[in-house]
Design a protein around this motif. Sequence first.
Motif, PDB file in Angstrom:
ATOM      1  N   HIS A  27     117.117  78.467  64.713  1.00 48.31           N
ATOM      2  CA  HIS A  27     118.362  79.209  65.033  1.00 48.31           C
ATOM      3  C   HIS A  27     119.546  78.316  65.392  1.00 48.31           C
ATOM      4  O   HIS A  27     120.654  78.808  65.574  1.00 48.31           O
ATOM      5  N   HIS A  28     119.327  76.999  65.481  1.00 47.83           N
ATOM      6  CA  HIS A  28     120.396  76.029  65.754  1.00 47.83           C
ATOM      7  C   HIS A  28     121.133  76.308  67.068  1.00 47.83           C
ATOM      8  O   HIS A  28     122.345  76.129  67.167  1.00 47.83           O
ATOM      9  N   ILE A  29     120.374  76.735  68.075  1.00 50.42           N
ATOM     10  CA  ILE A  29     120.927  76.937  69.411  1.00 50.42           C
ATOM     11  C   ILE A  29     120.235  75.965  70.352  1.00 50.42           C
ATOM     12  O   ILE A  29     119.006  75.870  70.364  1.00 50.42           O
ATOM     13  N   LYS A  30     121.020  75.253  71.135  1.00 48.83           N
ATOM     14  CA  LYS A  30     120.487  74.335  72.140  1.00 48.83           C
ATOM     15  C   LYS A  30     120.932  74.810  73.512  1.00 48.83           C
ATOM     16  O   LYS A  30     122.082  75.177  73.713  1.00 48.83           O
ATOM     17  N   CYS A  31     120.000  74.796  74.436  1.00 48.27           N
ATOM     18  CA  CYS A  31     120.212  75.415  75.741  1.00 48.27           C
ATOM     19  C   CYS A  31     120.013  74.397  76.858  1.00 48.27           C
ATOM     20  O   CYS A  31     119.100  73.574  76.799  1.00 48.27           O
ATOM     21  N   ASN A  32     120.886  74.432  77.866  1.00 43.75           N
ATOM     22  CA  ASN A  32     120.667  73.640  79.062  1.00 43.75           C
ATOM     23  C   ASN A  32     120.951  74.496  80.284  1.00 43.75           C
ATOM     24  O   ASN A  32     121.722  75.467  80.213  1.00 43.75           O
ATOM     25  N   ALA A  33     120.325  74.165  81.402  1.00 44.95           N
ATOM     26  CA  ALA A  33     120.401  74.993  82.611  1.00 44.95           C
ATOM     27  C   ALA A  33     120.535  74.104  83.837  1.00 44.95           C
ATOM     28  O   ALA A  33     119.560  73.857  84.552  1.00 44.95           O
ATOM     29  N   PRO A  34     121.734  73.619  84.119  1.00 43.91           N
ATOM     30  CA  PRO A  34     121.919  72.738  85.265  1.00 43.91           C
ATOM     31  C   PRO A  34     121.854  73.487  86.584  1.00 43.91           C
ATOM     32  O   PRO A  34     122.029  74.706  86.638  1.00 43.91           O
ATOM     33  N   ASN A  77     127.747  80.140  79.715  1.00 39.01           N
ATOM     34  CA  ASN A  77     127.567  81.228  78.748  1.00 39.01           C
ATOM     35  C   ASN A  77     126.687  82.326  79.326  1.00 39.01           C
ATOM     36  O   ASN A  77     126.830  83.494  78.968  1.00 39.01           O
ATOM     37  N   PHE A  78     125.762  81.934  80.196  1.00 38.12           N
ATOM     38  CA  PHE A  78     124.862  82.856  80.880  1.00 38.12           C
ATOM     39  C   PHE A  78     124.797  82.432  82.343  1.00 38.12           C
ATOM     40  O   PHE A  78     125.053  81.278  82.679  1.00 38.12           O
ATOM     41  N   THR A 129     124.974  77.156  77.961  1.00 39.95           N
ATOM     42  CA  THR A 129     124.656  76.706  79.308  1.00 39.95           C
ATOM     43  C   THR A 129     124.371  77.898  80.207  1.00 39.95           C
ATOM     44  O   THR A 129     125.113  78.887  80.192  1.00 39.95           O
ATOM     45  N   ILE A 130     123.289  77.805  80.975  1.00 41.69           N
ATOM     46  CA  ILE A 130     122.899  78.855  81.922  1.00 41.69           C
ATOM     47  C   ILE A 130     123.151  78.351  83.341  1.00 41.69           C
ATOM     48  O   ILE A 130     122.602  77.325  83.741  1.00 41.69           O
ATOM     49  N   GLY A 131     123.967  79.072  84.105  1.00 40.25           N
ATOM     50  CA  GLY A 131     124.153  78.754  85.514  1.00 40.25           C
ATOM     51  C   GLY A 131     122.934  79.220  86.301  1.00 40.25           C
ATOM     52  O   GLY A 131     122.472  80.352  86.138  1.00 40.25           O
ATOM     53  N   THR A 132     122.399  78.373  87.160  1.00 41.72           N
ATOM     54  CA  THR A 132     121.142  78.687  87.860  1.00 41.72           C
ATOM     55  C   THR A 132     121.364  78.724  89.374  1.00 41.72           C
ATOM     56  O   THR A 132     121.956  79.641  89.902  1.00 41.72           O
TER      57      THR A 132
END
Length: 322
Positions: A58-65, A83-84, A30-33
């Motif tokens: 790469h089996h990575i899923k990303c979301n950015a709420p 995570n970011f 998860t990316i904080g925006t």
Amino acid sequence: MKGLTLACAMTAALSGLLPSAVQAADQFVTIGTGGQTGVYYVAGQSICRFVNRATDQHHIKCNAPASGGGVANANGLRSGEFNFGIMQSDHQYKAMKGIVPFKAEGPMENIRAVFSLQSEVFTILARKDSGIASFDDLKGKRVNIGNPGSGQRDTFEEIMAVKGWNKSTFSLVSELKPAEQASALGDNNIDAMSYFVGHPNGAIQEASTTTETVLVPVTGPEIDKLLAERSYFSKAEIPGGLYKGSPNPTPSIGGKAVLSTTAETDPEVVYQLVKSVFENLDRFKRLHPAFADLKEADMIKVGLSAPLHEGAVRYYKERGWM
């Protein structure tokens, strides 16, 4: 026949388990925006867009709420909520050193830089009928200083401190989120709004289109003192003609937006995220006008006030950039 039936049943059972087993192998990040009208939100969504294109590999899923902004993102990294996180370069520095607004939490020695993004400018937009033409004209006016946890709020408070101001300097202080500012300005509930953001920006375009407004210069002896004392700030300007009512460049202070993480984040995850962005950088740059001038050489060093994460270093070395 019984043996064949049992074998078929076991095969069916295993086949039914296979999708969930694959699903369990995926890593979710998860990316904080920031607010949905800001560039941070677009940046996070764009990064995830390219990461998720290669999830099968790469089996990575990303979301950015959407989030409260840079300060909230740094705190979210500390707590493990994110995570970011995207933040101003000064917030990365302040979090690492444990200085205001992170003094209570103490130094965040494990914060790591991934890459920098667009340049950002501290921006004041005022109603034309408010009579605000300079930063000092904000005294006695109705001003939105930003929501707690946002970049504009922290920067505004730094400027207030160097000028010897406090909330009583203004006739009204509001703490609206970025998405709420334009309508408040248009409805004449505030005289001026603040934003620390890349340009052009949707909220400022909305406000300047629906209301007669002017961009306000952020200059003066106290601002010069702030620049001399805070190396994470630099002189900046908003180009003329981006917004109705402001045909000339507007001087202010600025910095870089930075994607940050922590030392504990899996190096492979960081590597794959960085790879996803830089291998699609031309496409990435087309997703918002603020990204148009991004250059690899700048993104891996300019505005990085914390050490680079080892996963990012691995990719940059592979490309021969380090």
